[in-house]
Design a protein around this motif. Structure first.
Motif, PDB file in Angstrom:
ATOM      1  N   PRO A  62      44.049  41.378  33.827  1.00 50.78           N
ATOM      2  CA  PRO A  62      44.701  41.504  32.749  1.00 50.78           C
ATOM      3  C   PRO A  62      44.085  40.913  31.465  1.00 50.78           C
ATOM      4  N   LEU A  63      42.920  40.010  31.935  1.00 48.51           N
ATOM      5  CA  LEU A  63      42.093  39.453  30.894  1.00 48.51           C
ATOM      6  C   LEU A  63      41.303  40.493  30.398  1.00 48.51           C
ATOM      7  N   LEU A  64      40.455  40.720  31.312  1.00 47.34           N
ATOM      8  CA  LEU A  64      39.611  42.107  30.975  1.00 47.34           C
ATOM      9  C   LEU A  64      40.121  43.188  30.067  1.00 47.34           C
ATOM     10  N   PHE A  65      41.589  43.732  30.492  1.00 52.14           N
ATOM     11  CA  PHE A  65      42.144  44.582  29.834  1.00 52.14           C
ATOM     12  C   PHE A  65      42.284  44.081  28.404  1.00 52.14           C
ATOM     13  N   ALA A  66      42.893  43.006  28.233  1.00 52.65           N
ATOM     14  CA  ALA A  66      43.152  42.350  26.954  1.00 52.65           C
ATOM     15  C   ALA A  66      42.141  42.308  26.079  1.00 52.65           C
ATOM     16  N   ILE A  67      40.812  42.112  26.484  1.00 57.13           N
ATOM     17  CA  ILE A  67      39.518  41.970  26.025  1.00 57.13           C
ATOM     18  C   ILE A  67      39.281  43.447  25.514  1.00 57.13           C
ATOM     19  N   THR A  68      39.504  44.529  26.182  1.00 56.17           N
ATOM     20  CA  THR A  68      39.152  45.748  26.013  1.00 56.17           C
ATOM     21  C   THR A  68      39.979  46.235  24.754  1.00 56.17           C
ATOM     22  N   GLN A  69      41.280  45.796  24.758  1.00 61.38           N
ATOM     23  CA  GLN A  69      41.949  46.360  23.572  1.00 61.38           C
ATOM     24  C   GLN A  69      42.158  45.361  22.452  1.00 61.38           C
ATOM     25  N   PHE A  70      41.287  44.248  22.668  1.00 59.87           N
ATOM     26  CA  PHE A  70      41.088  43.501  21.258  1.00 59.87           C
ATOM     27  C   PHE A  70      40.425  44.142  20.021  1.00 59.87           C
ATOM     28  N   THR A  71      39.417  44.946  20.212  1.00 56.22           N
ATOM     29  CA  THR A  71      38.700  45.771  19.097  1.00 56.22           C
ATOM     30  C   THR A  71      39.304  46.934  18.891  1.00 56.22           C
ATOM     31  N   LYS A  72      39.168  47.502  17.895  1.00 55.34           N
ATOM     32  CA  LYS A  72      39.893  48.901  17.546  1.00 55.34           C
ATOM     33  C   LYS A  72      38.422  49.718  17.285  1.00 55.34           C
ATOM     34  N   GLN A  74      33.813  50.279  16.924  1.00 50.50           N
ATOM     35  CA  GLN A  74      32.950  49.709  17.389  1.00 50.50           C
ATOM     36  C   GLN A  74      32.103  48.791  16.416  1.00 50.50           C
ATOM     37  N   ILE A  75      32.543  49.019  15.171  1.00 42.86           N
ATOM     38  CA  ILE A  75      32.040  48.008  13.932  1.00 42.86           C
ATOM     39  C   ILE A  75      32.780  46.868  14.380  1.00 42.86           C
ATOM     40  N   GLN A  76      33.988  46.581  14.730  1.00 45.92           N
ATOM     41  CA  GLN A  76      34.658  45.151  15.039  1.00 45.92           C
ATOM     42  C   GLN A  76      33.689  44.656  16.165  1.00 45.92           C
ATOM     43  N   THR A  79      30.657  43.319  14.851  1.00 41.82           N
ATOM     44  CA  THR A  79      30.736  42.081  14.044  1.00 41.82           C
ATOM     45  C   THR A  79      31.078  41.031  14.912  1.00 41.82           C
ATOM     46  N   PHE A  80      31.799  41.194  15.941  1.00 42.94           N
ATOM     47  CA  PHE A  80      32.342  40.119  16.715  1.00 42.94           C
ATOM     48  C   PHE A  80      31.092  39.492  17.319  1.00 42.94           C
ATOM     49  N   THR A  81      30.077  40.461  18.108  1.00 51.27           N
ATOM     50  CA  THR A  81      28.768  40.233  18.855  1.00 51.27           C
ATOM     51  C   THR A  81      28.157  39.264  17.907  1.00 51.27           C
ATOM     52  N   ASP A  82      27.776  39.653  16.445  1.00 47.87           N
ATOM     53  CA  ASP A  82      26.861  38.831  15.746  1.00 47.87           C
ATOM     54  C   ASP A  82      27.526  37.526  15.500  1.00 47.87           C
ATOM     55  N   VAL A  83      28.845  37.488  15.478  1.00 46.54           N
ATOM     56  CA  VAL A  83      29.620  36.004  15.197  1.00 46.54           C
ATOM     57  C   VAL A  83      29.170  35.241  16.415  1.00 46.54           C
TER      58      VAL A  83
END
Length: 117
Positions: A62-72, A74-76, A79-83
């Motif tokens: 469920p944690l992996l599923f939640a992570i995949t649903q976190f961003t909507k 590719q730009i997000q 941005t998250f990767t840069d941060v």
């Protein structure tokens, strides 16, 4: 895309299949390795017995599923990767001097306590 560019359809079809053959194993290998490392680290952190490690692995689903649903978009993700890269760089470069400072302080305290005895 292969119809718009007049190079030949078979070239792009083979290139596409080649990229899929590389991409799928690369993704599943990296996800598998990171999940394995995460499960092992959590088991060590919380002192979970090896017999119960499979339940920690199941809790990651469920944690992996939640992570995949976190961003909507590719730009997000970018941005998250840069941060996270910036945070990792600051944390990485700041951790070594901090640990060195704490080690020096700890050694001085031990030396001071041993000299008093």
């Amino acid at each position: 895309m292969s119809k718009a560019i007049e190079v030949g359809g078979s070239f792009f079809e083979r290139l596409e299949a080649f990229m899929v053959l590389i991409w799928i194993p690369a993704v599943f290998t990296s996800v598998g390795a990171y999940t394995f490392a995460s499960v092992k680290n959590l088991c060590k952190l919380f002192n979970i017995k090896p017999k119960l490690e499979k339940y920690v692995a199941y809790a990651h689903i469920p944690l992996l599923f939640a992570i995949t649903q976190f961003t909507k978009s590719q730009i997000q993700v970018i941005t998250f990767t840069d941060v996270s890269d910036s945070f990792a760089a600051v944390f990485g470069f700041g951790l070594v001097p901090l640990l060195l400072l704490l080690t020096i302080i700890n050694r001085r305290r031990k030396a001071k306590n041993e000299s008093k005895k």
